[in-house]
Design a protein around this motif. Sequence first.
Motif, PDB file in Angstrom:
ATOM      1  N   LYS A  57       3.994 -19.580  -3.519  1.00 16.67           N
ATOM      2  CA  LYS A  57       4.140 -18.428  -2.637  1.00 16.67           C
ATOM      3  C   LYS A  57       2.933 -17.511  -2.766  1.00 16.67           C
ATOM      4  CE  LYS A  57       9.143 -18.380  -3.172  1.00 16.67           C
ATOM      5  NZ  LYS A  57      10.287 -17.632  -3.668  1.00 16.67           N
ATOM      6  N   THR A  58       2.777 -16.634  -1.794  1.00 19.04           N
ATOM      7  CA  THR A  58       1.729 -15.628  -1.869  1.00 19.04           C
ATOM      8  C   THR A  58       1.998 -14.761  -3.090  1.00 19.04           C
ATOM      9  OG1 THR A  58       1.605 -15.591   0.539  1.00 19.04           O
ATOM     10  CG2 THR A  58       0.593 -13.749  -0.634  1.00 19.04           C
ATOM     11  N   PRO A  59       1.023 -14.653  -3.989  1.00 21.90           N
ATOM     12  CA  PRO A  59       1.286 -13.910  -5.226  1.00 21.90           C
ATOM     13  C   PRO A  59       1.359 -12.398  -5.022  1.00 21.90           C
ATOM     14  CG  PRO A  59      -0.998 -14.615  -5.142  1.00 21.90           C
ATOM     15  CD  PRO A  59      -0.318 -15.199  -3.934  1.00 21.90           C
ATOM     16  N   VAL A  60       2.147 -11.773  -5.862  1.00 23.58           N
ATOM     17  CA  VAL A  60       2.173 -10.311  -5.925  1.00 23.58           C
ATOM     18  C   VAL A  60       1.057  -9.952  -6.907  1.00 23.58           C
ATOM     19  CG1 VAL A  60       3.533  -8.299  -6.581  1.00 23.58           C
ATOM     20  CG2 VAL A  60       4.667 -10.268  -5.544  1.00 23.58           C
ATOM     21  N   PRO A  61       0.217  -8.977  -6.584  1.00 23.12           N
ATOM     22  CA  PRO A  61      -0.891  -8.657  -7.484  1.00 23.12           C
ATOM     23  C   PRO A  61      -0.403  -8.348  -8.904  1.00 23.12           C
ATOM     24  CG  PRO A  61      -1.128  -7.486  -5.414  1.00 23.12           C
ATOM     25  CD  PRO A  61       0.229  -8.128  -5.399  1.00 23.12           C
ATOM     26  N   PRO A  62      -0.996  -8.987  -9.910  1.00 20.10           N
ATOM     27  CA  PRO A  62      -0.587  -8.731 -11.303  1.00 20.10           C
ATOM     28  C   PRO A  62      -0.704  -7.261 -11.703  1.00 20.10           C
ATOM     29  CG  PRO A  62      -1.985 -10.666 -11.206  1.00 20.10           C
ATOM     30  CD  PRO A  62      -2.005 -10.045  -9.836  1.00 20.10           C
ATOM     31  N   LEU A  99       5.035   4.101  -0.921  1.00 18.96           N
ATOM     32  CA  LEU A  99       5.803   5.204  -0.337  1.00 18.96           C
ATOM     33  C   LEU A  99       6.241   4.862   1.078  1.00 18.96           C
ATOM     34  CD1 LEU A  99       3.972   8.460  -1.475  1.00 18.96           C
ATOM     35  CD2 LEU A  99       6.366   7.887  -1.850  1.00 18.96           C
ATOM     36  N   GLY A 100       7.521   5.041   1.326  1.00 19.44           N
ATOM     37  CA  GLY A 100       8.065   4.830   2.648  1.00 19.44           C
ATOM     38  C   GLY A 100       8.420   3.386   2.979  1.00 19.44           C
ATOM     39  N   GLN A 101       8.215   2.470   2.053  1.00 20.73           N
ATOM     40  CA  GLN A 101       8.543   1.070   2.319  1.00 20.73           C
ATOM     41  C   GLN A 101      10.058   0.880   2.345  1.00 20.73           C
ATOM     42  OE1 GLN A 101       6.255  -1.431   3.014  1.00 20.73           O
ATOM     43  NE2 GLN A 101       4.878   0.328   3.079  1.00 20.73           N
ATOM     44  N   THR A 102      10.505  -0.004   3.199  1.00 21.53           N
ATOM     45  CA  THR A 102      11.937  -0.275   3.290  1.00 21.53           C
ATOM     46  C   THR A 102      12.296  -1.638   2.704  1.00 21.53           C
ATOM     47  OG1 THR A 102      11.640  -1.152   5.521  1.00 21.53           O
ATOM     48  CG2 THR A 102      12.217   1.194   5.318  1.00 21.53           C
ATOM     49  N   GLU A 103      11.301  -2.392   2.293  1.00 22.28           N
ATOM     50  CA  GLU A 103      11.506  -3.680   1.634  1.00 22.28           C
ATOM     51  C   GLU A 103      10.977  -3.588   0.208  1.00 22.28           C
ATOM     52  OE1 GLU A 103      13.083  -6.432   2.852  1.00 22.28           O
ATOM     53  OE2 GLU A 103      13.571  -5.173   4.585  1.00 22.28           O
ATOM     54  N   PRO A 104      11.601  -4.276  -0.731  1.00 24.63           N
ATOM     55  CA  PRO A 104      11.125  -4.235  -2.119  1.00 24.63           C
ATOM     56  C   PRO A 104       9.672  -4.698  -2.249  1.00 24.63           C
ATOM     57  CG  PRO A 104      13.282  -5.274  -1.994  1.00 24.63           C
ATOM     58  CD  PRO A 104      12.805  -5.101  -0.583  1.00 24.63           C
ATOM     59  N   ALA A 105       8.982  -4.159  -3.227  1.00 18.48           N
ATOM     60  CA  ALA A 105       7.581  -4.506  -3.465  1.00 18.48           C
ATOM     61  C   ALA A 105       7.435  -5.914  -4.048  1.00 18.48           C
ATOM     62  CB  ALA A 105       6.939  -3.480  -4.403  1.00 18.48           C
ATOM     63  N   PHE A 106       8.513  -6.440  -4.643  1.00 23.32           N
ATOM     64  CA  PHE A 106       8.506  -7.766  -5.250  1.00 23.32           C
ATOM     65  C   PHE A 106       9.940  -8.213  -5.429  1.00 23.32           C
ATOM     66  CE2 PHE A 106       7.636  -4.379  -8.309  1.00 23.32           C
ATOM     67  CZ  PHE A 106       8.805  -4.380  -9.052  1.00 23.32           C
ATOM     68  N   SER A 107      10.114  -9.495  -5.706  1.00 24.44           N
ATOM     69  CA  SER A 107      11.459 -10.021  -5.919  1.00 24.44           C
ATOM     70  C   SER A 107      11.827  -9.954  -7.401  1.00 24.44           C
ATOM     71  CB  SER A 107      11.544 -11.476  -5.454  1.00 24.44           C
ATOM     72  OG  SER A 107      10.803 -12.309  -6.323  1.00 24.44           O
TER      73      SER A 107
END
Length: 179
Positions: A57-62, A99-107
């Motif tokens: 999957k596309t990685p979340v920045p470490p 700020l203001g995101q409606t979806e989680p930043a990571f799983s």
Amino acid sequence: MRWRPPEPLSEQEKQFVKRMGRKGKLFAFLRQHRHELLDEAFQEELEGMYRDTGAGKTPVPPGLMAMATLLQGYLGASDATMVELTVFDLRVQMVLDCLGQTEPAFSQGAFYDFRHRLIRKHMDQRLLERTVEVAHQRMSWEARQTKSLLKVAIDSKPLEGAGRVEDTINLLAMQRARW
């Protein structure tokens, strides 16, 4: 993949930092100094924990995950709660640049995997040492005050490899399944 959040505080972030006072010093510190804590060299160290195969999957920045790990230790939050805080807690959103995101930043799974990778590679201690180092360089607090504030995050078991922070509901479900 590097995490490159903006360095200057937005007007909204300035207001948050101003309101935090004594109760939010660590949030304010992490927001104001995240670019120093997670500079290019340290982010390169964090990226060194991963293979570069291009698969998956596309990685979340470490760097983002490292900052979230510090917040998790400070807040004493479970993995599931930490994921939800990226949507519902303005302090967490400010530090993580969402700020203001409606979806989680990571799983939850990605967060769990990152923390265990951090522990296996002994980068958990490196992250804590780096945080204390930046705090001592940049903050005007007395050394004793800095130590006591950061000790809350440093004493967190998830950061020291003592085990996964379990979601209480998951623990209850596992216990019920055993009955």
